[in-house]
Structures are given as C-alpha cells and as structure tokens.
Motif scaffolding. Structure first.
Motif, PDB file in Angstrom:
ATOM      1  N   LEU A  89      26.539  12.624  43.877  1.00  0.00           N
ATOM      2  CA  LEU A  89      25.219  13.205  43.668  1.00  0.00           C
ATOM      3  C   LEU A  89      24.187  12.434  44.476  1.00  0.00           C
ATOM      4  O   LEU A  89      24.381  11.263  44.808  1.00  0.00           O
ATOM      5  CB  LEU A  89      24.837  13.182  42.185  1.00  0.00           C
ATOM      6  CG  LEU A  89      25.825  13.752  41.160  1.00  0.00           C
ATOM      7  CD1 LEU A  89      25.315  13.510  39.752  1.00  0.00           C
ATOM      8  CD2 LEU A  89      26.022  15.235  41.394  1.00  0.00           C
ATOM      9  N   ARG A  90      23.069  13.097  44.747  1.00  0.00           N
ATOM     10  CA  ARG A  90      21.915  12.428  45.319  1.00  0.00           C
ATOM     11  C   ARG A  90      20.891  12.224  44.212  1.00  0.00           C
ATOM     12  O   ARG A  90      20.783  13.045  43.283  1.00  0.00           O
ATOM     13  CB  ARG A  90      21.308  13.268  46.442  1.00  0.00           C
ATOM     14  CG  ARG A  90      22.220  13.461  47.644  1.00  0.00           C
ATOM     15  CD  ARG A  90      22.511  12.156  48.330  1.00  0.00           C
ATOM     16  NE  ARG A  90      21.287  11.519  48.806  1.00  0.00           N
ATOM     17  CZ  ARG A  90      20.707  11.796  49.970  1.00  0.00           C
ATOM     18  NH1 ARG A  90      21.263  12.679  50.783  1.00  0.00           N
ATOM     19  NH2 ARG A  90      19.605  11.172  50.325  1.00  0.00           N
ATOM     20  N   PRO A  91      20.123  11.155  44.255  1.00  0.00           N
ATOM     21  CA  PRO A  91      19.187  10.885  43.152  1.00  0.00           C
ATOM     22  C   PRO A  91      18.129  11.966  42.970  1.00  0.00           C
ATOM     23  O   PRO A  91      17.637  12.172  41.864  1.00  0.00           O
ATOM     24  CB  PRO A  91      18.559   9.541  43.547  1.00  0.00           C
ATOM     25  CG  PRO A  91      18.831   9.377  44.990  1.00  0.00           C
ATOM     26  CD  PRO A  91      20.104  10.097  45.266  1.00  0.00           C
ATOM     27  N   LYS A  92      17.778  12.706  44.045  1.00  0.00           N
ATOM     28  CA  LYS A  92      16.766  13.763  43.935  1.00  0.00           C
ATOM     29  C   LYS A  92      17.424  15.135  44.079  1.00  0.00           C
ATOM     30  O   LYS A  92      16.911  16.013  44.765  1.00  0.00           O
ATOM     31  CB  LYS A  92      15.696  13.570  45.009  1.00  0.00           C
ATOM     32  CG  LYS A  92      14.870  12.297  44.840  1.00  0.00           C
ATOM     33  CD  LYS A  92      13.792  12.177  45.910  1.00  0.00           C
ATOM     34  CE  LYS A  92      12.974  10.903  45.722  1.00  0.00           C
ATOM     35  NZ  LYS A  92      11.921  10.755  46.764  1.00  0.00           N
ATOM     36  N   ILE A  93      18.535  15.323  43.392  1.00  0.00           N
ATOM     37  CA  ILE A  93      19.274  16.586  43.464  1.00  0.00           C
ATOM     38  C   ILE A  93      18.462  17.708  42.832  1.00  0.00           C
ATOM     39  O   ILE A  93      17.758  17.505  41.833  1.00  0.00           O
ATOM     40  CB  ILE A  93      20.651  16.433  42.772  1.00  0.00           C
ATOM     41  CG1 ILE A  93      21.525  17.648  43.006  1.00  0.00           C
ATOM     42  CG2 ILE A  93      20.483  16.151  41.278  1.00  0.00           C
ATOM     43  CD1 ILE A  93      22.966  17.465  42.530  1.00  0.00           C
ATOM     44  N   ILE A 119      26.300   8.060  42.637  1.00  0.00           N
ATOM     45  CA  ILE A 119      24.959   8.380  43.130  1.00  0.00           C
ATOM     46  C   ILE A 119      24.796   7.698  44.488  1.00  0.00           C
ATOM     47  O   ILE A 119      24.950   6.480  44.596  1.00  0.00           O
ATOM     48  CB  ILE A 119      23.861   7.900  42.174  1.00  0.00           C
ATOM     49  CG1 ILE A 119      24.070   8.504  40.782  1.00  0.00           C
ATOM     50  CG2 ILE A 119      22.474   8.272  42.710  1.00  0.00           C
ATOM     51  CD1 ILE A 119      23.871   9.982  40.700  1.00  0.00           C
ATOM     52  N   MET A 120      24.501   8.476  45.503  1.00  0.00           N
ATOM     53  CA  MET A 120      24.358   7.932  46.852  1.00  0.00           C
ATOM     54  C   MET A 120      22.873   7.784  47.192  1.00  0.00           C
ATOM     55  O   MET A 120      22.126   8.772  47.169  1.00  0.00           O
ATOM     56  CB  MET A 120      25.043   8.852  47.865  1.00  0.00           C
ATOM     57  CG  MET A 120      26.525   9.070  47.595  1.00  0.00           C
ATOM     58  SD  MET A 120      27.304  10.174  48.828  1.00  0.00           S
ATOM     59  CE  MET A 120      26.379  11.687  48.537  1.00  0.00           C
ATOM     60  N   PHE A 121      22.451   6.551  47.475  1.00  0.00           N
ATOM     61  CA  PHE A 121      21.062   6.270  47.847  1.00  0.00           C
ATOM     62  C   PHE A 121      20.957   6.210  49.365  1.00  0.00           C
ATOM     63  O   PHE A 121      21.806   5.631  50.047  1.00  0.00           O
ATOM     64  CB  PHE A 121      20.604   4.940  47.242  1.00  0.00           C
ATOM     65  CG  PHE A 121      20.559   4.952  45.739  1.00  0.00           C
ATOM     66  CD1 PHE A 121      19.466   5.474  45.066  1.00  0.00           C
ATOM     67  CD2 PHE A 121      21.618   4.443  44.995  1.00  0.00           C
ATOM     68  CE1 PHE A 121      19.428   5.490  43.681  1.00  0.00           C
ATOM     69  CE2 PHE A 121      21.583   4.454  43.624  1.00  0.00           C
ATOM     70  CZ  PHE A 121      20.488   4.967  42.951  1.00  0.00           C
ATOM     71  N   ARG A 122      19.899   6.788  49.881  1.00  0.00           N
ATOM     72  CA  ARG A 122      19.652   6.768  51.318  1.00  0.00           C
ATOM     73  C   ARG A 122      18.217   6.289  51.586  1.00  0.00           C
ATOM     74  O   ARG A 122      17.286   6.710  50.895  1.00  0.00           O
ATOM     75  CB  ARG A 122      19.843   8.159  51.934  1.00  0.00           C
ATOM     76  CG  ARG A 122      21.258   8.687  51.818  1.00  0.00           C
ATOM     77  CD  ARG A 122      22.236   7.900  52.694  1.00  0.00           C
ATOM     78  NE  ARG A 122      23.593   8.424  52.619  1.00  0.00           N
ATOM     79  CZ  ARG A 122      24.510   8.012  51.795  1.00  0.00           C
ATOM     80  NH1 ARG A 122      24.212   7.058  50.902  1.00  0.00           N
ATOM     81  NH2 ARG A 122      25.726   8.521  51.799  1.00  0.00           N
ATOM     82  N   ARG A 128      14.628   2.621  44.505  1.00  0.00           N
ATOM     83  CA  ARG A 128      14.374   3.304  43.222  1.00  0.00           C
ATOM     84  C   ARG A 128      15.692   3.522  42.475  1.00  0.00           C
ATOM     85  O   ARG A 128      16.091   4.649  42.197  1.00  0.00           O
ATOM     86  CB  ARG A 128      13.705   4.664  43.484  1.00  0.00           C
ATOM     87  CG  ARG A 128      12.379   4.609  44.237  1.00  0.00           C
ATOM     88  CD  ARG A 128      11.271   4.063  43.362  1.00  0.00           C
ATOM     89  NE  ARG A 128      11.141   4.804  42.131  1.00  0.00           N
ATOM     90  CZ  ARG A 128      10.483   5.974  42.020  1.00  0.00           C
ATOM     91  NH1 ARG A 128       9.924   6.524  43.090  1.00  0.00           N
ATOM     92  NH2 ARG A 128      10.380   6.577  40.852  1.00  0.00           N
ATOM     93  N   PRO A 129      16.398   2.435  42.128  1.00  0.00           N
ATOM     94  CA  PRO A 129      17.687   2.621  41.430  1.00  0.00           C
ATOM     95  C   PRO A 129      17.530   3.291  40.071  1.00  0.00           C
ATOM     96  O   PRO A 129      18.488   3.864  39.553  1.00  0.00           O
ATOM     97  CB  PRO A 129      18.214   1.194  41.289  1.00  0.00           C
ATOM     98  CG  PRO A 129      17.007   0.326  41.353  1.00  0.00           C
ATOM     99  CD  PRO A 129      16.069   1.013  42.293  1.00  0.00           C
ATOM    100  N   GLU A 130      16.333   3.215  39.498  1.00  0.00           N
ATOM    101  CA  GLU A 130      16.145   3.832  38.176  1.00  0.00           C
ATOM    102  C   GLU A 130      16.338   5.345  38.238  1.00  0.00           C
ATOM    103  O   GLU A 130      16.699   5.984  37.235  1.00  0.00           O
ATOM    104  CB  GLU A 130      14.771   3.497  37.614  1.00  0.00           C
ATOM    105  CG  GLU A 130      13.582   4.103  38.349  1.00  0.00           C
ATOM    106  CD  GLU A 130      13.152   3.300  39.557  1.00  0.00           C
ATOM    107  OE1 GLU A 130      12.117   3.667  40.145  1.00  0.00           O
ATOM    108  OE2 GLU A 130      13.840   2.318  39.895  1.00  0.00           O
ATOM    109  N   LEU A 131      16.102   5.956  39.414  1.00  0.00           N
ATOM    110  CA  LEU A 131      16.324   7.401  39.546  1.00  0.00           C
ATOM    111  C   LEU A 131      17.803   7.737  39.332  1.00  0.00           C
ATOM    112  O   LEU A 131      18.144   8.685  38.632  1.00  0.00           O
ATOM    113  CB  LEU A 131      15.873   7.876  40.931  1.00  0.00           C
ATOM    114  CG  LEU A 131      14.383   7.751  41.257  1.00  0.00           C
ATOM    115  CD1 LEU A 131      14.111   8.223  42.678  1.00  0.00           C
ATOM    116  CD2 LEU A 131      13.550   8.560  40.266  1.00  0.00           C
TER     117      LEU A 131
END
Length: 229
Positions: A89-93, A119-122, A128-131
């Motif tokens: 997933l992406r954090p802003k899915i 969760i993949m962060f880019r 913003r790991p809390e997302l």
C-alpha cells in the motif's frame, strides 16, 4: 524408518510378550512366543527392540502395515504449508484502491493464509511514518473478524510492515471450501433433476351462443274478415 523384526527374524532368547489385545503375558522364551503366534494365526512383532528383554506383540502384521499406511496418507492430506501473501500500500492510497486491497487481504485470510502488509514510503512521505501506522491500524480493524495482528507495525527502512494471521487454521479453511463446493454441486444436481412442470394449455375462448332465429310471421296469410253486425 525400518520395519520391525517379525517372527523368525527375532534373534533373542526371550521376549516380554504382549497379547493381541494389549494384555501382558510376561517374559517368555522366543520359541514359546512363536508357537503362540502360530496357534493364533498371528505374527510375532518386535515393538521395542531396545528394551531388556525386547518387547514383542502378537498381531496381524499385514493389517497393521495397511492401517499405518492409511494414517500416514491421511496425515499428509491434512498437512498444509503456511503461506504468507503480501499486499503493498501507499500511505496516501485513495478509497477505491484501499477497498480493492482490503478485499484481497480478506480473501487471503479466509483461505487460511497469513498476510504481510507493506506500506511503501516515497520521498517526503518518509518523514510522516504516522500516516502508514494509522493506515495499518485501520486495515487491522477492518478485517478484525478474519484475522489478528501477529506482528505489529514496524519500520523497515523506507517501508512499514505488519503481519496478519488468520483466525482459522489453513486446514479448517480448506475443509470449509471443500464442503461449500460439495454443497454447491449437490444443489446444482438437485436443480438439474427437478421435474419440469408441463406448460398449461391455454383455456379455450368461450364460443358466443348463436341467437335463436326469431319466427317470422307468414306474410301471405290473409287477415281474418271482420263481420259487421
């Protein structure tokens, strides 16, 4: 595993003999144990060769091997390998993609498989790991009836990972699927065998009654003469 020694292959002077129903006969000479086996039409099987003296039992060795093979086959059939599926997933899915991914997770859990959610962060998302944490918490709550959190969310480089475990064992899930397929097949067979009701013939339209002919007076008849008095 090598087969136990039976009958004449037992090369010891005496054995602790066990009867065919598990009864303890005691320590007897191997010649006497072989004689008892022959009289009962059974085999003398060495079941504990390291004991002092070795333990031997009277049994039908062919039947014993057959039942052991059946048990081993059943154990292999029920044995299942744990499979870990992965969903990324992406954090802003967006909501639509989230619903699709959640559906995959539910399907995997229903099938008795574990699910690794990543969760993949880019770029700036890494600050913003809390997302990602909130997204994983939300997913865990949405599938709570099907799975539990086996490994809590944790940061792994630029990713955040959580592992969900199914509430049902793999063997139970597979058994339910087999029952469902059997039930569906039975319903389909019943539907195919159901008698088809014959189509009802349409009712005949009522025939209008033909009106009776009205008698016509005879025009040729002469009127009666009126006699004047």
């Amino acid at each position: 595993m090598s087969e136990p020694r039976i009958n004449d292959r037992i090369r010891v002077p005496e054995v602790r003999l066990v009867g065919p129903n598990g009864e303890q006969v005691g320590i007897v000479r191997v010649e006497d144990a072989l004689r008892l086996a022959a009289e009962a039409d059974l085999d003398l099987v060495e079941v504990a060769p390291m004991a002092k003296p070795p333990v031997a039992k009277l049994m039908d060795f062919g039947k014993f091997k057959y039942e052991a093979a059946l048990k081993a086959r059943e154990a292999r059939k029920n044995q299942v390998n744990t499979v870990i599926k992965e969903i990324k997933l992406r954090p802003k899915i967006d909501p639509h993609d989230y619903g699709t991914k959640k559906g995959h997770v539910e399907r995997f859990l229903k099938g008795g498989d574990k699910v690794k959610v990543t969760i993949m962060f880019r770029g700036r998302e890494q600050s913003r790991p809390e997302l990602g944490f909130r997204l994983l918490q939300r997913l865990a709550e949405d599938v709570l009836e099907l799975g539990t959190v086996e490994s809590a969310p944790k940061q792994d480089g630029r990713n955040m990972i959580m592992v969900l475990a199914p509430t049902k064992k793999k063997s139970e899930a597979m058994a339910e699927q087999r029952r469902a397929r059997t039930s569906d097949s039975g319903h389909a067979a019943q539907a195919a065998d159901a008698p088809v009701a014959p189509a009802e013939a349409p009712e005949a339209a009522p025939v209008a009654a033909t009106p009776e002919a009205t008698p016509v007076a005879d025009a040729t008849a002469a009127p009666e003469a009126t006699t004047a008095e």
